[in-house]
Design an enzyme around this catalytic site. Sequence first.
Site, PDB file in Angstrom:
ATOM      1  N   ASP A 192       0.835  -1.204   0.000  1.00 38.86           N
ATOM      2  CA  ASP A 192       0.000   0.000   0.000  1.00 38.86           C
ATOM      3  C   ASP A 192       0.868   1.251   0.000  1.00 38.86           C
ATOM      4  OD1 ASP A 192      -2.015  -1.730   0.157  1.00 38.86           O
ATOM      5  OD2 ASP A 192      -2.761  -1.107   2.126  1.00 38.86           O
ATOM      6  N   LYS A 247      -9.853   2.494  10.713  1.00 36.66           N
ATOM      7  CA  LYS A 247      -9.992   2.310   9.259  1.00 36.66           C
ATOM      8  C   LYS A 247      -9.798   0.831   8.966  1.00 36.66           C
ATOM      9  CE  LYS A 247      -8.528   4.256   4.846  1.00 36.66           C
ATOM     10  NZ  LYS A 247      -8.395   3.027   4.104  1.00 36.66           N
ATOM     11  N   CYS A 260      18.995 -30.426  -0.899  1.00 38.40           N
ATOM     12  CA  CYS A 260      17.845 -30.131  -0.037  1.00 38.40           C
ATOM     13  C   CYS A 260      18.209 -30.374   1.426  1.00 38.40           C
ATOM     14  CB  CYS A 260      16.674 -31.017  -0.444  1.00 38.40           C
ATOM     15  SG  CYS A 260      15.274 -30.901   0.689  1.00 38.40           S
ATOM     16  N   CYS A 289      13.505 -28.529  -4.830  1.00 40.80           N
ATOM     17  CA  CYS A 289      14.077 -29.809  -4.429  1.00 40.80           C
ATOM     18  C   CYS A 289      13.528 -30.865  -5.386  1.00 40.80           C
ATOM     19  CB  CYS A 289      13.644 -30.125  -3.004  1.00 40.80           C
ATOM     20  SG  CYS A 289      13.900 -31.846  -2.576  1.00 40.80           S
TER      21      CYS A 289
HETATM   22  S1  IVH Z   1     -15.651   6.547   5.339  1.00 42.78           S
HETATM   23  C1  IVH Z   1     -16.509   9.331   2.062  1.00 42.78           C
HETATM   24  N1  IVH Z   1     -14.974   5.056   7.385  1.00 42.78           N
HETATM   25  O1  IVH Z   1     -11.434   3.273   3.459  1.00 42.78           O
HETATM   26  C2  IVH Z   1     -15.586   8.348   2.622  1.00 42.78           C
HETATM   27  N2  IVH Z   1     -14.142   4.454   5.250  1.00 42.78           N
HETATM   28  O2  IVH Z   1      -9.631   4.814   1.754  1.00 42.78           O
HETATM   29  C3  IVH Z   1     -16.228   7.092   2.815  1.00 42.78           C
HETATM   30  N3  IVH Z   1     -12.783   2.450   5.232  1.00 42.78           N
HETATM   31  O3  IVH Z   1     -13.456   3.253   0.623  1.00 42.78           O
HETATM   32  C4  IVH Z   1     -15.428   6.207   3.627  1.00 42.78           C
HETATM   33  N4  IVH Z   1     -12.936   1.999   7.358  1.00 42.78           N
HETATM   34  O4  IVH Z   1     -13.495   1.220   2.117  1.00 42.78           O
HETATM   35  C5  IVH Z   1     -14.850   5.258   6.068  1.00 42.78           C
HETATM   36  N5  IVH Z   1     -14.482   3.797   9.255  1.00 42.78           N
HETATM   37  C6  IVH Z   1     -14.361   3.987   7.958  1.00 42.78           C
HETATM   38  C7  IVH Z   1     -13.637   3.129   7.132  1.00 42.78           C
HETATM   39  C8  IVH Z   1     -13.543   3.409   5.781  1.00 42.78           C
HETATM   40  C9  IVH Z   1     -12.440   1.602   6.207  1.00 42.78           C
HETATM   41  C10 IVH Z   1     -12.362   2.299   3.826  1.00 42.78           C
HETATM   42  C11 IVH Z   1     -13.486   2.425   2.840  1.00 42.78           C
HETATM   43  C12 IVH Z   1     -13.094   3.518   1.920  1.00 42.78           C
HETATM   44  C13 IVH Z   1     -11.606   3.534   2.095  1.00 42.78           C
HETATM   45  C14 IVH Z   1     -11.013   4.866   1.720  1.00 42.78           C
END
Ligand code: IVH
Length: 702
Positions: free
Chosen positions: A44, A130, A420, A438
């Site tokens: 990422d 997140k 091996c 191997c």
């Molecule tokens: S809000 C308008 N809340 O992160 C924004 N997203 O990088 C809408 N994600 O597409 C997303 N946890 O798949 C939001 N607590 C959270 C999240 C979250 C994971 C993901 C989601 C989004 C991506 C953006």
Amino acid sequence: MTQPHQDSDDLSLEDAKSQWQRLAHEIAVHDEAYYTLDAPTISDEAYDLLRKRLEALEQRFPVLQTRDSPTQKVGVSPSKKGFAKITHDAPMLSLENAFSLDDVWDYFKKAARFLGMSEETFFPLVAEPKIDGLSCALVFENGGLLTASTRGDGETGEDVTAGIKTIPFIPQTLLGPHLPGRIEIRGEVYLSHDDFVRLNQEQEALGARLFANPRNAAAGSLRQLDPSVTAKRPLKFFAYGTSLPLDGCKTHWDVLARLAQWGLPLNPLNILCTSKDEVIAFYKKLEQERSALGYDIDGVVYKINDLALQSRLGTAARAPRFALAHKFSAQKGQTVLRKITLQVGRTGVVTPVAELAPLTLGGVVVSRATLHNHDEIVRKDIREGDTVLIQRAGDVIPQVLGVVPSERPRGDPFVFPSICPICASHLERLPGEAAIRCTGGLVCDAQATLRLRHFVSKAAFDIDGLSIKHLELFYEKGLVRTPADLFTLEERNRFLSPPIESWNGWGPQSARNLFDALNQRRQISLSRFIYALGIPKIGEKTAKILSKHYHTYEMWRAAMSALNLEENNQTLQDLISIDGLGLTAAEELHAFFVEPHNQDVLRALVAQEGGTVFVEADPLKASGSPITGKTVVFTGTLERLSRREAKAQAEGLGANVAGSVSAKTDYVIVGKDAGKKAKEAERLGITILSEEAWITLCQPQG
Ligand code: IVH
């Protein structure tokens, strides 16, 4: 924001354009790998860096910012995998990323400026973990779950309703106050660490592709055309918002409370922060505790709580101005590489592993990391005794990023062994491959247990009730070393002391069940048989192709014994001209058949060679064969075919095989030393065929 990578000021527009094209192309390729194939090719962080470089270029040369730019898009168009498309009620956006606290405060200062407020304004923020899964939009109408879709390109996603409906975590019906007629709920589908590990173990046992991390496993599991596959994967879900405002909710916190009232699962760690200190404390706490959560998170999302402010701020190209993702840095650390060891997989691939002085990365003690392959060690010049930089990103297996320069004298460059470490067979590297393997095949203990697991797996011999635990125990005790041992286990058990039924955890019934399950598989189709051998590159599909082409075990075995890799080898030419088969598969088949111990395994296993398992011929298409509907009798000793095989082949072509000659008999096939039956056939004027003539008659027509 982190200062994006600035290119030197004297960059011409021409150069910028070509840099832009390269970056945009690279990002598109990674997007495809990530979103469509669920198999990312870079970390990422590396991906974010590419995007930042592109953004920086576009900032300096705004003409480059076209509508098609990756900076203006979210994800990729829904795949062509066969899912229907669903247009979201409102676009599903992405989030801006911040990598430091300064970035975070800068972002909200910008928001304050946008609103004409003092830069010092602190907006109360909802902070949410997140979740590192895949986002989904669930549409409920009159409380009932109507559709579910992936994010796709933000406007349109894939219809994954059937799969989503198999997730017990997601309510099929919402109940509670203020429920609108139609509501689109947004949230993240994910897989826990434990479930991810279990799933990959199952995948391995099936010889199927392993998932790189829980996120890809979740995406791969949901994006299945057959929802019964999704149903077997324990996916989970956290809701985090709605597509449109909810009546009566003034804050995002109110929205979350409403979602909870309706029965949607929310992350219990979400909090409302009313000061910068609370924001900082939450981020730090989560960063420390993330590895103990049991599922992957890659940062914290902050959302301005006041919905009126949210609506005034609106959205920029692909992300809202009121929300921000504060990413965790990849978990990195330094330690000493004590030793490089080798790990042998089922197909014999030898992976170098770094044995490390243990270090703690994000709460998890790491003492081993992958070095991928020999080329990587050479490229990074990694030596035993070096101090190395380790990273634990989203992926579960930590990686060695490189060597940290130090004053200490270094050891010698690592020499990849030529034999091996497990079975002392020689190691080889196939042309064009990074992997070293191997050649020990089934004599290699490491490969043997893994291959046995493969042998009994669902798409192979499918031995019900033989768990991997049992198999490993049988192996350890020396009871089952090669596949054929499975089929003599019952016989040998009679002389075992104590016999299996008296072992801990066993009883007469469970032992009986195991033997019955094994006996049921004494008869196996050629395609399953070939697949079960676990020959590299010979997966289920290739095994089927081979089985169709050669029809009988004998024919296949004869061809494989005649196979060599010289260009004018007839079998090689025949093999690579088969649709769906290539030189790599031919090389693997050859490598398998030249190893004497693999030949031993076949001989011990196959009834035609004195073994215990009967391999059924692949049924030929009955229509159009001159044998279909005919009654045939075999007599005498056949030389090229076993009796059972000849019978199965005839039946496969739609013939009836009789035991004695009568007026109804169409053909009598005479082998060596044929006696009475041949005479009887002559007397009745029935067509008599030699074994050769019979084989020719059985060949597919046209
Ligand atoms: S809000 C308008 N809340 O992160 C924004 N997203 O990088 C809408 N994600 O597409 C997303 N946890 O798949 C939001 N607590 C959270 C999240 C979250 C994971 C993901 C989601 C989004 C991506 C953006």
